[in-house]
Design an enzyme around this catalytic site. Structure first.
Site, PDB file in Angstrom:
ATOM      1  CE1 TYR A 137      13.670  -0.473   0.036  1.00  0.00           C
ATOM      2  CE2 TYR A 137      14.332  -0.041   2.285  1.00  0.00           C
ATOM      3  CZ  TYR A 137      13.393  -0.478   1.380  1.00  0.00           C
ATOM      4  OH  TYR A 137      12.157  -0.922   1.825  1.00  0.00           O
ATOM      5  N   PRO A 175       3.316   4.596   5.147  1.00  0.00           N
ATOM      6  CG  PRO A 175       4.537   5.120   7.076  1.00  0.00           C
ATOM      7  CD  PRO A 175       4.693   4.588   5.677  1.00  0.00           C
TER       8      PRO A 175
END
Length: 285
Positions: A66, A212
């Site tokens: 990341y 999600p």
């Protein structure tokens, strides 16, 4: 809605010796566009991380890829020395040739180097949960997982998790070392890992759903529940994940304090079994 603490979602055990609140935070989006480079504001990114702790988040998920490296470094800058109850999970096994590009690298030598880099950036002597980010088709899975097992034996990893795995790959890994978590894509619109959620419930593994919150406009049941509870669709699908299985630990990510507050507020939502079934698109919960 007011913003309850993340602990309103209850707790979950990780590996038998770590207990965290069951609404975590995913630290991917505190980096730049394409999950590449620095965020527009390092101060804002660090404010998000500090706010997560204020809201009772005790589980933060990140990865060396990341940024790369940016998310881990920001976590240490913002939060070190860490609260005693904070569990930081990171991942290794993907390299970044450029923005939006993700290339598997499961070579043991790379994983050892990646783990050492994560320890330095996070200012830790041991990673509480280290996850193999994605299988590398060029490297036998046994070699990759074997390298992590050796690092665990050396005390540099407390628990091992896997990500983007099939059940067959999970079983291969479990023959080599205990696995405590699986992180796969899973949301209302993408249920390809449904059987793995059930497996986690049967074997008391933690399931970490990535992405999600996806494609909410077309789900009438989500929209109806949002109106009923005076909540946002994002909050409803997080509440759905919490209701779907006690072994799911949602880790919604954001680079905004306001959006973080919205996500954590979902910890206080309780959907009925009928609402869970309607959102799932099936006749029973």
């Amino acid at each position: 809605m007011s913003t309850p603490q993340a602990g309103a979602a209850g707790t979950i055990d990780l590996g038998g010796d770590l207990t965290v609140n069951r609404l975590g935070y995913g630290a991917m989006r505190i980096t730049g566009d394409g999950i590449w480079g620095e965020p527009k504001s390092r101060d804002e990114a660090k404010n998000v991380l500090r706010r997560a702790i204020e809201l009772g988040v005790t589980f933060i998920d990140t990865a060396d890829s990341y940024g790369p490296d940016v998310s881990e470094s920001l976590i240490a800058e913002a939060l070190h020395p860490y609260p005693e109850d904070l569990v930081i999970a990171t991942k290794g096994g993907l390299v970044r040739p450029g923005p939006g590009q993700w290339t598997p690298d499961g070579r043991p030598e790379h994983l050892r180097e990646a783990l050492e880099g994560s320890l330095r950036r996070l200012r830790l002597e041991q990673i509480p949960l280290y996850q193999f980010h994605r299988p590398d088709p060029r490297v036998p899975l046994e070699d990759s997982i074997g390298a992590l097992a050796e690092l665990k034996e050396q005390g540099k990893i407390r628990h091992i998790g896997v990500s983007n795995f099939t059940e067959e790959q999970l079983r291969t890994a479990q023959r080599l070392t205990p696995i405590v978590s699986i992180q796969n894509r899973y949301n209302v619109d993408d249920r390809n890992s449904e059987s793995l959620v059930d497996l986690c419930e049967q074997e008391q593994l933690v399931f970490l759903p990535w992405a999600p919150i996806q494609n909410l406009d077309g789900n009438a049941a989500v929209q109806e529940a949002a109106r009923k509870y005076e909540a946002t669709p994002h909050q409803i699908v997080l509440a759905w994940l919490l209701a779907r299985s006690p072994q799911i630990l949602p880790i919604p990510g954001t680079g905004s304090v306001g959006h973080l507050d919205e996500n954590v507020a979902a910890a206080g939502l309780r959907l009925t079994p009928a609402e869970v079934a309607a959102i799932s698109g099936r006749g029973n919960a």
